[in-house]
Design a protein around this motif. Structure first.
Motif, PDB file in Angstrom:
ATOM      1  N   LYS A   1      44.943  36.033 -14.386  1.00 59.72           N
ATOM      2  CA  LYS A   1      45.984  35.877 -13.376  1.00 59.72           C
ATOM      3  C   LYS A   1      47.305  35.538 -14.053  1.00 59.72           C
ATOM      4  O   LYS A   1      47.320  34.926 -15.113  1.00 59.72           O
ATOM      5  CB  LYS A   1      45.560  34.719 -12.460  1.00 59.72           C
ATOM      6  N   CYS A   2      48.401  35.920 -13.400  1.00 57.31           N
ATOM      7  CA  CYS A   2      49.717  35.498 -13.878  1.00 57.31           C
ATOM      8  C   CYS A   2      49.940  34.032 -13.537  1.00 57.31           C
ATOM      9  O   CYS A   2      49.418  33.543 -12.536  1.00 57.31           O
ATOM     10  CB  CYS A   2      50.803  36.307 -13.170  1.00 57.31           C
TER      11      CYS A   2
ATOM     12  N   HIS B   1      50.847  35.991 -18.461  1.00 54.40           N
ATOM     13  CA  HIS B   1      49.613  36.422 -17.810  1.00 54.40           C
ATOM     14  C   HIS B   1      48.465  35.816 -18.611  1.00 54.40           C
ATOM     15  O   HIS B   1      48.325  36.092 -19.798  1.00 54.40           O
ATOM     16  CB  HIS B   1      49.520  37.954 -17.783  1.00 54.40           C
TER      17      HIS B   1
ATOM     18  N   THR C   1      49.897  43.987 -16.330  1.00 54.58           N
ATOM     19  CA  THR C   1      48.462  43.861 -16.021  1.00 54.58           C
ATOM     20  C   THR C   1      48.242  43.765 -14.515  1.00 54.58           C
ATOM     21  O   THR C   1      47.346  44.399 -13.965  1.00 54.58           O
ATOM     22  CB  THR C   1      47.879  42.609 -16.712  1.00 54.58           C
ATOM     23  N   CYS C   2      49.070  42.946 -13.839  1.00 52.82           N
ATOM     24  CA  CYS C   2      48.921  42.774 -12.386  1.00 52.82           C
ATOM     25  C   CYS C   2      49.680  43.863 -11.628  1.00 52.82           C
ATOM     26  O   CYS C   2      49.469  44.022 -10.422  1.00 52.82           O
ATOM     27  CB  CYS C   2      49.431  41.406 -11.955  1.00 52.82           C
TER      28      CYS C   2
ATOM     29  N   CYS D   1      54.755  41.924 -14.523  1.00 55.23           N
ATOM     30  CA  CYS D   1      53.502  41.850 -15.293  1.00 55.23           C
ATOM     31  C   CYS D   1      52.820  43.199 -15.201  1.00 55.23           C
ATOM     32  O   CYS D   1      52.455  43.634 -14.098  1.00 55.23           O
ATOM     33  CB  CYS D   1      52.595  40.750 -14.744  1.00 55.23           C
TER      34      CYS D   1
HETATM   35 ZN   LIG Z   1      49.688  39.274 -14.474  1.00 55.14          ZN
END
Ligand SMILES: [Zn+2]
Ligand SMILES: [Zn+2]
Length: 375
Positions: free
Chosen positions: A175-176, A169, A158-159, A156
């Motif tokens: 959050k994932c 996500h 983003t994370c 991911c």
């Molecule tokens: Zn994520």
């Protein structure tokens, strides 16, 4: 077959936040120093769940207590409404707090450190054989985390980490959703849909009463009822459609990512036969080297090939299984699932494949190669 790349643990101290593209990043590391506004969608989601409650209380008190004079129905509706709200908030909390799927996850253990358990010291790596999995295979090594990437694991961006059986996500939960939180996510969607449907039906019923008995009701209560009916119906339809979609995904054993990404299939193709045109594709083929017709072949095949579909009962058991030794243990699991959805079964690293999928993938590989003949 190339040799497996061992995962090495060098005891090099780096200042915090100084990861370079080549430095090893623990796969369980999450981006934690996010700005406060990153969590606004989550606050908005909680606000949406809690926003109708003042109106619900007003309607319940005016309609059931003051007009119908029925404390029993008042209490019953109150219990149902707050039980559904509680269930939605519990599974939301699990989705937000629990790690969605650390790559070093072992069932029955809380989050452990890869450095302690799975990482090899430099001496061990040089002296002994590497890990048994061949992580040099495509899709089995994450070049961003510089760590093993088990089956169905995705990175991911983003994370900034890999997640076991990453579903997607979620921007609303910030959050994932992965192997360990997906059942809670489905539980959350179902709880919100039931709550919205219940509130809408309650509001519509009391609104009909207000229209037929307008002399016995005040001016503001119908406005609250109207607001609840509209919000309940909108949520029931929007979140309900997500519930239907995710029930379909659970039944066919697909993640959202697998369902919307047809070209993920390319990673699972067997070795391609020699091309009659002499124009050889990579093994496995890359999306950007496919022609328009080859892409169409992959997209059509993606609609038929379900790699992990092993029958709806076993598919459901992987997500909402209630295995347990003895009746008491099984009831415990059932109650846990009812409370918050629980966690998926298994280690999240290996999954049984659909036996029919291998033949279909072999056919797709042949079709892709034959398509190059017409170039
Ligand atoms: Zn994520
Ligand atoms: Zn990664």
């Amino acid at each position: 077959m190339s040799r497996a790349r061992p995962y090495l643990s060098f005891e090099l101290q780096e200042p915090a936040g100084s990861h370079s593209p080549t430095s090893p990043i623990p796969p369980h590391e999450t981006v934690t120093n996010r700005p406060w506004y990153h969590y606004l969608p989550l606050l908005f989601t909680v606000g949406l769940i809690l926003s109708p409650h003042p109106s619900i209380l007003i309607v319940l008190v005016r309609y059931h207590l003051q007009i119908l004079e029925s404390p029993l129905y008042f209490g019953l509706n109150l219990i149902i409404t707050y039980t559904l709200t509680f269930l939605a908030l519990v599974s939301l909390l699990v989705c937000v707090v629990r790690d969605p799927g650390p790559v070093d996850y072992k069932p029955g253990e809380e989050d452990s450190s890869l450095g302690d358990e799975n990482a090899m010291s430099l001496t061990e790596a040089l002296m002994g054989p590497g890990p048994t999995d061949d992580y040099s295979e495509p899709g089995k090594w994450c070049n961003k985390c510089w760590a093993p990437k088990p089956e169905r694991t995705h990175h991911c961006s983003t994370c900034g980490r890999c997640v076991l059986k990453l579903d997607h996500h979620c921007m609303w939960l910030t959050k994932c959703l992965g192997h360990r939180t997906y059942p809670s996510f489905v539980h959350f969607l179902i709880s919100v849909t039931l709550l919205a449907t219940y509130i809408a039906s309650l509001a519509i019923k009391s609104l009909i009463f207000a229209f037929t008995h307008y002399e016995s009701i005040d001016e503001t209560t119908p406005l609250h009822e109207l607001f609840l009916a509209a919000e309940g119906l909108i949520f029931a339809m929007v979140v309900g459609s997500f519930v239907a979609y995710h029930l379909y995904l659970v039944t066919t054993n697909q993640t959202t990512l697998e369902h919307i990404s047809p070209y993920l299939l390319l990673r699972y193709l067997p070795a391609l036969p020699p091309s009659p045109s002499g124009q050889q594709l990579s093994n496995p083929p890359q999306e950007d080297e496919l022609t328009y017709y080859q892409r169409r072949l992959v997209r059509r095949a993606h609609g038929r090939i379900r790699l992990y579909d092993i029958g709806w009962r076993q598919n459901w058991a992987q997500v909402f299984g209630i295995d347990g030794l003895g009746k008491a243990a099984r009831w415990k699991v059932i109650l846990y699932r009812l409370l918050c959805g629980g966690s998926s079964k298994g280690d999240g690293r290996t999954y049984p494949r659909n036996p029919r999928a291998e033949d279909m993938l072999a056919n797709l590989a042949t079709d892709l190669v034959m398509e190059t003949k017409d170039l």
